[in-house]
Design a protein around this motif. Structure first.
Motif, PDB file in Angstrom:
ATOM      1  N   UNK A  52      14.122  -1.784  -5.311  1.00 30.21           N
ATOM      2  CA  UNK A  52      15.288  -1.336  -4.549  1.00 30.21           C
ATOM      3  C   UNK A  52      14.850  -0.490  -3.361  1.00 30.21           C
ATOM      4  N   UNK A  53      15.338  -0.830  -2.177  1.00 28.00           N
ATOM      5  CA  UNK A  53      14.962  -0.124  -0.952  1.00 28.00           C
ATOM      6  C   UNK A  53      15.181   1.377  -1.074  1.00 28.00           C
ATOM      7  N   UNK A  54      14.276   2.117  -0.493  1.00 28.45           N
ATOM      8  CA  UNK A  54      14.348   3.575  -0.521  1.00 28.45           C
ATOM      9  C   UNK A  54      13.035   4.145  -0.035  1.00 28.45           C
ATOM     10  N   UNK A  55      12.668   5.306  -0.538  1.00 29.12           N
ATOM     11  CA  UNK A  55      11.403   5.938  -0.180  1.00 29.12           C
ATOM     12  C   UNK A  55      10.263   5.115  -0.770  1.00 29.12           C
ATOM     13  N   UNK A  56       9.200   4.914   0.022  1.00 34.27           N
ATOM     14  CA  UNK A  56       8.043   4.146  -0.431  1.00 34.27           C
ATOM     15  C   UNK A  56       7.433   4.818  -1.661  1.00 34.27           C
ATOM     16  N   UNK A  57       7.004   4.020  -2.624  1.00 36.61           N
ATOM     17  CA  UNK A  57       6.417   4.521  -3.867  1.00 36.61           C
ATOM     18  C   UNK A  57       4.984   4.990  -3.601  1.00 36.61           C
ATOM     19  N   UNK A  58       4.692   6.225  -3.990  1.00 35.64           N
ATOM     20  CA  UNK A  58       3.349   6.785  -3.836  1.00 35.64           C
ATOM     21  C   UNK A  58       2.877   7.355  -5.165  1.00 35.64           C
ATOM     22  N   UNK A  59       1.577   7.610  -5.256  1.00 31.81           N
ATOM     23  CA  UNK A  59       0.966   8.062  -6.504  1.00 31.81           C
ATOM     24  C   UNK A  59       1.627   9.318  -7.058  1.00 31.81           C
ATOM     25  N   UNK A  60       1.846  10.315  -6.218  1.00 31.05           N
ATOM     26  CA  UNK A  60       2.435  11.561  -6.724  1.00 31.05           C
ATOM     27  C   UNK A  60       3.838  11.844  -6.186  1.00 31.05           C
ATOM     28  N   UNK A  61       4.435  10.852  -5.546  1.00 32.87           N
ATOM     29  CA  UNK A  61       5.799  11.004  -5.056  1.00 32.87           C
ATOM     30  C   UNK A  61       5.919  11.599  -3.666  1.00 32.87           C
ATOM     31  N   UNK A  62       4.817  12.155  -3.134  1.00 36.26           N
ATOM     32  CA  UNK A  62       4.845  12.729  -1.790  1.00 36.26           C
ATOM     33  C   UNK A  62       4.651  11.616  -0.759  1.00 36.26           C
ATOM     34  N   UNK A  63       5.426  11.614   0.318  1.00 39.46           N
ATOM     35  CA  UNK A  63       5.315  10.550   1.324  1.00 39.46           C
ATOM     36  C   UNK A  63       3.924  10.426   1.943  1.00 39.46           C
ATOM     37  N   UNK A  64       3.139  11.504   1.935  1.00 40.31           N
ATOM     38  CA  UNK A  64       1.820  11.464   2.578  1.00 40.31           C
ATOM     39  C   UNK A  64       0.697  11.050   1.625  1.00 40.31           C
ATOM     40  N   UNK A  65       0.994  10.816   0.344  1.00 43.55           N
ATOM     41  CA  UNK A  65      -0.062  10.454  -0.607  1.00 43.55           C
ATOM     42  C   UNK A  65      -0.276   8.944  -0.649  1.00 43.55           C
ATOM     43  N   UNK A  66      -1.216   8.495  -1.474  1.00 45.27           N
ATOM     44  CA  UNK A  66      -1.595   7.088  -1.538  1.00 45.27           C
ATOM     45  C   UNK A  66      -0.429   6.219  -1.974  1.00 45.27           C
ATOM     46  N   UNK A  67      -0.201   5.150  -1.203  1.00 43.15           N
ATOM     47  CA  UNK A  67       0.905   4.242  -1.487  1.00 43.15           C
ATOM     48  C   UNK A  67       0.556   3.335  -2.675  1.00 43.15           C
ATOM     49  N   UNK A  68       1.552   3.042  -3.491  1.00 47.12           N
ATOM     50  CA  UNK A  68       1.422   2.151  -4.634  1.00 47.12           C
ATOM     51  C   UNK A  68       2.076   0.822  -4.256  1.00 47.12           C
ATOM     52  N   UNK A  69       1.402  -0.288  -4.574  1.00 43.64           N
ATOM     53  CA  UNK A  69       1.891  -1.615  -4.213  1.00 43.64           C
ATOM     54  C   UNK A  69       2.141  -2.452  -5.460  1.00 43.64           C
ATOM     55  N   UNK A  70       2.985  -3.457  -5.307  1.00 45.06           N
ATOM     56  CA  UNK A  70       3.211  -4.431  -6.363  1.00 45.06           C
ATOM     57  C   UNK A  70       2.338  -5.643  -6.120  1.00 45.06           C
ATOM     58  N   UNK A  71       2.292  -6.523  -7.097  1.00 42.53           N
ATOM     59  CA  UNK A  71       1.509  -7.742  -6.976  1.00 42.53           C
ATOM     60  C   UNK A  71       2.386  -8.943  -7.285  1.00 42.53           C
ATOM     61  N   UNK A  72       2.255  -9.987  -6.480  1.00 43.18           N
ATOM     62  CA  UNK A  72       2.993 -11.221  -6.743  1.00 43.18           C
ATOM     63  C   UNK A  72       2.387 -11.952  -7.934  1.00 43.18           C
TER      64      UNK A  72
END
Length: 89
Positions: A52-72
């Motif tokens: 669901x669209x919103x804030x990008x998912x990151x490791x610790x929830x902070x926008x400046x931390x490492x982004x978490x991705x999904x896999x097809x």
């Protein structure tokens, strides 16, 4: 005679509509998130995010931390993880 047939058709249509709505809800569901492991050249499971669209998912929830991705592909260690995921609401 026509009324019972009509009632049955309405019931079948309502059941179909409910089933379709359930499938749509599943599409916007939780997804496994991964971070890319450059040493092993694979994706490692990180945390659960959302489609669901919103804030990008990151490791610790902070926008400046490492982004978490999904896999097809999915699985424990997929070779690619490049699907944008979002923070769970």
């Amino acid at each position: 005679m026509i009324l019972p047939v009509f009632v049955m058709l309405i019931g079948a249509g309502a059941a179909f509509a409910t089933k379709t709505a359930d499938k749509a809800a599943l599409k916007l569901a939780d997804r496994q998130g991964y971070i890319y492991n450059f040493e092993l050249e694979q994706c490692d499971m990180a945390l659960t995010c959302s489609d669901q669209l919103g804030q990008v998912c990151t490791v610790d929830g902070a926008p400046s931390s490492q982004q978490v991705f999904g896999s097809a592909i999915g699985g424990e260690h997929p070779s690619t993880c490049d699907v944008t995921l979002y923070k769970k609401q």
